[in-house]
Design a protein around this motif. Structure first.
Motif, PDB file in Angstrom:
ATOM      1  N   PHE A 299       0.859  -1.188   0.000  1.00 11.62           N
ATOM      2  CA  PHE A 299       0.000   0.000   0.000  1.00 11.62           C
ATOM      3  C   PHE A 299       0.891   1.232   0.000  1.00 11.62           C
ATOM      4  N   LYS A 300       0.347   2.313  -0.544  1.00  3.44           N
ATOM      5  CA  LYS A 300       1.130   3.541  -0.707  1.00  3.44           C
ATOM      6  C   LYS A 300       0.875   4.476   0.475  1.00  3.44           C
ATOM      7  N   ILE A 301       1.957   5.027   1.046  1.00  4.42           N
ATOM      8  CA  ILE A 301       1.781   5.947   2.181  1.00  4.42           C
ATOM      9  C   ILE A 301       2.270   7.356   1.901  1.00  4.42           C
ATOM     10  N   TYR A 302       2.974   7.550   0.793  1.00  2.00           N
ATOM     11  CA  TYR A 302       3.551   8.885   0.569  1.00  2.00           C
ATOM     12  C   TYR A 302       3.797   9.083  -0.915  1.00  2.00           C
TER      13      TYR A 302
ATOM     14  N   LYS B 247      -2.057   5.064  11.990  1.00  2.00           N
ATOM     15  CA  LYS B 247      -2.938   3.886  11.976  1.00  2.00           C
ATOM     16  C   LYS B 247      -2.234   2.607  11.544  1.00  2.00           C
ATOM     17  N   LEU B 248      -0.918   2.674  11.372  1.00  4.41           N
ATOM     18  CA  LEU B 248      -0.173   1.503  10.905  1.00  4.41           C
ATOM     19  C   LEU B 248      -0.240   0.387  11.939  1.00  4.41           C
TER      20      LEU B 248
ATOM     21  N   PRO C 226      -3.746   5.913   5.024  1.00  2.00           N
ATOM     22  CA  PRO C 226      -5.199   5.787   5.064  1.00  2.00           C
ATOM     23  C   PRO C 226      -5.861   6.931   4.314  1.00  2.00           C
ATOM     24  N   SER C 227      -7.094   6.752   3.901  1.00  2.67           N
ATOM     25  CA  SER C 227      -7.753   7.800   3.134  1.00  2.67           C
ATOM     26  C   SER C 227      -7.927   9.019   4.028  1.00  2.67           C
ATOM     27  N   GLY C 228      -7.941  10.168   3.401  1.00  2.00           N
ATOM     28  CA  GLY C 228      -8.043  11.401   4.166  1.00  2.00           C
ATOM     29  C   GLY C 228      -6.690  11.977   4.515  1.00  2.00           C
ATOM     30  N   SER C 229      -5.602  11.266   4.137  1.00  2.00           N
ATOM     31  CA  SER C 229      -4.273  11.823   4.374  1.00  2.00           C
ATOM     32  C   SER C 229      -4.165  13.146   3.648  1.00  2.00           C
TER      33      SER C 229
ATOM     34  N   THR D  18      -8.781  11.358  -2.702  1.00  2.00           N
ATOM     35  CA  THR D  18      -9.749  11.008  -3.714  1.00  2.00           C
ATOM     36  C   THR D  18      -9.170  11.001  -5.116  1.00  2.00           C
ATOM     37  N   SER D  19      -8.182  11.829  -5.367  1.00  2.00           N
ATOM     38  CA  SER D  19      -7.668  11.903  -6.717  1.00  2.00           C
ATOM     39  C   SER D  19      -6.266  12.446  -6.652  1.00  2.00           C
ATOM     40  N   ALA D  20      -5.401  11.881  -7.422  1.00  2.00           N
ATOM     41  CA  ALA D  20      -4.012  12.324  -7.383  1.00  2.00           C
ATOM     42  C   ALA D  20      -3.669  13.129  -8.620  1.00  2.00           C
TER      43      ALA D  20
END
Ligand SMILES: *[C@@H]1O[C@H](CO)[C@@H](O)[C@H](O)[C@H]1NC(C)=O
Ligand SMILES: *[C@@H]1O[C@H](CO)[C@@H](O)[C@H](O)[C@H]1NC(C)=O
Ligand SMILES: *[C@@H]1O[C@H](CO)[C@@H](O)[C@H](O)[C@H]1NC(C)=O
Ligand SMILES: *[C@@H]1O[C@H](CO)[C@@H](O)[C@H](O)[C@H]1NC(C)=O
Ligand SMILES: *[C@@H]1O[C@H](CO)[C@@H](O)[C@H](O)[C@H]1NC(C)=O
Ligand SMILES: [Cu+2]
Length: 368
Positions: free
Chosen positions: A117-120, A149-150, A233-236, A262-264
């Motif tokens: 999963f992507k964190i940054y 949350k990790l 997590p979403s909302g980052s 939501t969108s990058a």
């Protein structure tokens, strides 16, 4: 805006004289830069980039699945600030992204076959008439916070720089990758990342993504889409880089995704986070595309295949010309390399290491 070919050549020379191939060779934990390859797995390709998105080398670089047992695992807490330092500045245009994958037992023994999963992510700092301006340009380190949350456990922390200078053809993007080993303490009871947040590596990319196969020079791009899943997590919040040895306020060279959750897609209209009071510590050079080729000779010395009068410029650095000569940025040598070793006129085959030689503008080769 119009840019002359000499401007473009000068920019290319600058890129390649300032940095050959760069490597994320040190883990940073809470501001402390650890030793080379102490917590980062060694590769065996002298930092040559991975270009096959379907290879297991995309996980931790070539050889990166063989060096886990000889690499230490660093203890951290969820929410700690971690990052990577490089041996030299990031010399190619493109984003940097960081993924994690939880080991089934230890990070040392883990082959990264599970879910990532992507964190940054650190992408464009601005999009101007000159095109994509990268927050990653020439940086030698960057840090970010591990998610609070990790879940507790041992992990691989994988960084990739996706170099896009030759990305206009399939397989032209170059991935510069390193994996560090972490043991995460955490009180989080959050569910592990799942669903759309996770992907296997290989598998995370097909190579056809708009953020992986694109011409960054011409037509001048107006937006950039980060490849891969959304950040967990979403909302980052949107991400920015904090550099070691700089105050956070001084080094907010921000990446400005319109919404990381939501969108990058970075659009030109997004206001960069840098303000006069919050001066960026580096300025990105323009990666400029010529509006038209000035002369046929200039065209053929830089781009291949050959010049066609009246043709629309299709800047494809690295493409092979019909004569078998390799264009600027193309590979021209290295072990296992089967292709032509001749560069187009005006370019020189520069040996970076045993595994990789590349055609660079002759001025850059002289400076390298
Ligand atoms: C910083 O990292 C170095 C190299 O890994 C280590 O020797 C040193 O103890 C660390 N310092 C702190 C304060 O953690
Ligand atoms: C380097 O690692 C790759 C796997 O990524 C392996 O196939 C290859 O044999 C290794 N080469 C050397 C010289 O160890
Ligand atoms: C990698 O796999 C994808 C999806 O199966 C495929 O579209 C692509 O052509 C493959 N690329 C290479 C270089 O094998
Ligand atoms: C993003 O760029 C692509 C390719 O240049 C273009 O087709 C598209 O219209 C752009 N989208 C936006 C929202 O600007
Ligand atoms: C980290 O990056 C910043 C910004 O580019 C730079 O000023 C600083 O010297 C770098 N520190 C190290 C230790 O690489
Ligand atoms: Cu390179």
């Amino acid at each position: 805006m119009k840019f002359s070919l000499p401007t473009l050549l000068a920019t290319a020379a600058l890129i390649h004289s300032s940095a050959a191939h760069y490597c994320f060779n040190r883990l940073i934990v809470n501001g402390n830069i650890t030793s080379e390859y102490e917590y980062v797995r060694k590769n065996n390709n002298s930092n040559s980039p991975v270009t096959n998105v379907n290879s297991t080398d995309l996980r931790c670089n070539a050889g990166g699945l063989l060096t886990g047992s000889t690499t230490k695992t660093h203890s951290v807490k969820a929410g700690d600030t971690v990052g990577f330092a490089l041996d030299t500045g990031i010399g190619h245009p493109g984003p940097v992204q960081v993924y994690m994958s939880k080991a089934d037992s230890t990070a040392k023994s883990y082959d990264g076959a599970g879910e990532w999963f992507k964190i940054y992510e650190l992408g464009t700092s601005d999009i101007t008439d000159d095109g994509l301006q990268w927050a990653t340009n020439d940086i030698t380190n960057f840090t970010f916070a591990l998610p609070q949350k990790l879940p507790k456990g041992e992990y691989l922390l994988r960084v990739e720089s996706i170099a896009l200078h030759g990305a206009s053809t399939y397989g032209g993007a170059q991935f510069y990758i390193s994996c560090a080993q972490l043991s995460v303490e955490s009180d989080a009871t959050t569910a592990a990342p799942a669903g759309d947040f996770v992907a296997k590596i290989p598998g995370v990319y097909t190579g056809n993504e708009p953020g992986i196969m694109l011409n960054i020079y011409y037509p001048v791009p107006t937006n950039y889409t980060m490849p891969g899943p959304a950040i967990w997590p979403s909302g980052s919040a949107a991400h920015s880089a904090v550099f070691v040895g700089e105050s956070a306020a001084a080094s907010t060279a921000a990446s400005t995704p319109s919404s990381a959750a939501t969108s990058a897609v970075n659009v030109a209209a997004v206001t960069p986070v840098n303000t006069p009071a919050n001066t960026p510590v580096f300025s990105a050079p323009a990666y400029s595309a010529p509006a038209a080729y000035s002369t046929p000779a200039a065209y053929s010395s830089y781009y291949a295949p050959a010049y066609t009068p009246g043709a629309t410029p299709a800047a494809t650095p690295g493409a092979s010309s019909s004569g078998g000569a390799i264009g600027v940025y193309g590979q021209c040598g290295g072990s296992n390399y089967q292709g032509s070793t001749t560069c187009v006129s005006g370019a020189t085959c520069q040996r970076w290491n045993d595994y990789y030689s590349q055609c660079v503008a002759s001025a850059a080769a002289a400076a390298a």
